[in-house]
Design an enzyme around this catalytic site. Structure first.
Site, PDB file in Angstrom:
ATOM      1  N   GLU A   1      22.824  21.380 -20.906  1.00 49.88           N
ATOM      2  CA  GLU A   1      22.228  21.999 -21.700  1.00 49.88           C
ATOM      3  C   GLU A   1      22.880  23.137 -22.449  1.00 49.88           C
ATOM      4  O   GLU A   1      23.485  23.997 -21.808  1.00 49.88           O
ATOM      5  CB  GLU A   1      20.823  22.064 -21.102  1.00 49.88           C
ATOM      6  CG  GLU A   1      19.772  22.511 -22.222  1.00 49.88           C
ATOM      7  CD  GLU A   1      18.403  22.674 -21.671  1.00 49.88           C
ATOM      8  OE1 GLU A   1      17.685  23.652 -22.198  1.00 49.88           O
ATOM      9  OE2 GLU A   1      18.065  21.807 -20.762  1.00 49.88           O
TER      10      GLU A   1
ATOM     11  N   ASP B   1      21.595  21.512 -15.769  1.00 47.18           N
ATOM     12  CA  ASP B   1      20.462  22.376 -16.524  1.00 47.18           C
ATOM     13  C   ASP B   1      20.765  23.950 -15.952  1.00 47.18           C
ATOM     14  O   ASP B   1      20.385  24.100 -14.872  1.00 47.18           O
ATOM     15  CB  ASP B   1      19.009  22.095 -16.227  1.00 47.18           C
ATOM     16  CG  ASP B   1      17.988  23.120 -16.811  1.00 47.18           C
ATOM     17  OD1 ASP B   1      18.371  23.498 -17.954  1.00 47.18           O
ATOM     18  OD2 ASP B   1      16.786  23.283 -16.321  1.00 47.18           O
TER      19      ASP B   1
ATOM     20  N   ASP C   1      13.801  21.586 -13.233  1.00 51.76           N
ATOM     21  CA  ASP C   1      15.172  21.803 -13.214  1.00 51.76           C
ATOM     22  C   ASP C   1      15.907  20.339 -13.107  1.00 51.76           C
ATOM     23  O   ASP C   1      16.911  20.173 -13.682  1.00 51.76           O
ATOM     24  CB  ASP C   1      15.633  22.723 -12.361  1.00 51.76           C
ATOM     25  CG  ASP C   1      14.811  24.071 -12.384  1.00 51.76           C
ATOM     26  OD1 ASP C   1      15.079  24.438 -13.749  1.00 51.76           O
ATOM     27  OD2 ASP C   1      14.740  24.846 -11.506  1.00 51.76           O
TER      28      ASP C   1
END
Length: 159
Positions: free
Chosen positions: A67, A7, A139
Site C-alpha cells: 500500500e 500493509d 491489517d
C-alpha cells in the site's frame, strides 16, 4: 504465481500471501508483524526487515505489492510509516522481486468496487473473495486486498 501483499506500519505491519492460477485466487496465509513499543526505531525497523525476509524465503513470491503512503496531518506518523516502507522495500530490492504499490482508494475499488469503502467492508469482501473462514485482522485484510489488487492489475505479467 505467489503474491505477497503488505500493509506497512511501524507498529503492526499486515502481510498476506495469495496464489493466482488463471482467474482463481487462493488464500495461502496472512499475519501481522508487531513491534515492541519500548524498542528503539532502529530495532523496530530491523525486526520488520527480518520478518519480511523470512516471509520472502518461506513463500518465495513472484511479486510483492504494498500500500502506498498517504501523508496525513500527523507529520511524525507519516515519517515513521515512510521509514517502515523503506525498510521493507530494501529487503524486496535485495531479493530482486517484482514490486508494485497501490493507493488505498485503488485497493478499495479493486476489492469492494468503491474507492471510499470502509475498512470493515474491505475485510468482509477479502474474506468472501478468498473463502477465508477464520478471523483476520484489518491489517491482514488490507495486505490481502493489496495482493489481490496486484493480481488484477496490468503491471503483473503472468508467464
Amino acid at each position: 504465481m505467489i503474491i505477497l501483499g503488505i500493509d506497512p506500519s511501524l507498529v503492526s505491519t499486515g502481510w498476506g500471501v495469495i496464489s493466482i492460477s488463471g482467474s482463481i485466487v487462493n488464500y495461502i496465509d496472512s499475519g501481522v508483524i508487531k513491534t515492541v513499543s519500548k524498542d528503539s526505531l532502529v530495532l523496530k525497523l530491523g525486526n520488520i526487515s527480518l520478518m519480511i525476509e523470512k516471509l520472502i524465503t518461506r513463500f518465495n513470491p513472484f511479486h510483492v505489492a504494498m500500500e502506498e503512503v498517504f501523508i496525513n496531518k500527523n507529520y511524525s506518523s507519516s515519517v515513521t510509516l515512510i521509514q517502515a516502507r523503506g525498510a521493507i522495500m530494501s529487503v524486496i530490492g535485495r531479493y530482486n522481486i517484482d514490486f508494485s504499490e497501490y493507493a488505498p482508494n485503488k485497493i478499495k475499488k479493486a476489492i469492494v468496487g468503491a474507492g471510499k469503502a470502509e475498512k470493515h467492508q474491505v475485510q468482509q469482501m477479502v474474506k468472501l473473495l478468498m473463502h477465508i473462514k477464520k478471523a483476520i485482522s484489518k491489517d491482514e485484510s488490507d495486505a490481502l486486498a493489496t495482493a489481490y489488487t496486484a493480481s488484477v492489475n496490468h503491471q503483473i505479467k503472468i508467464i
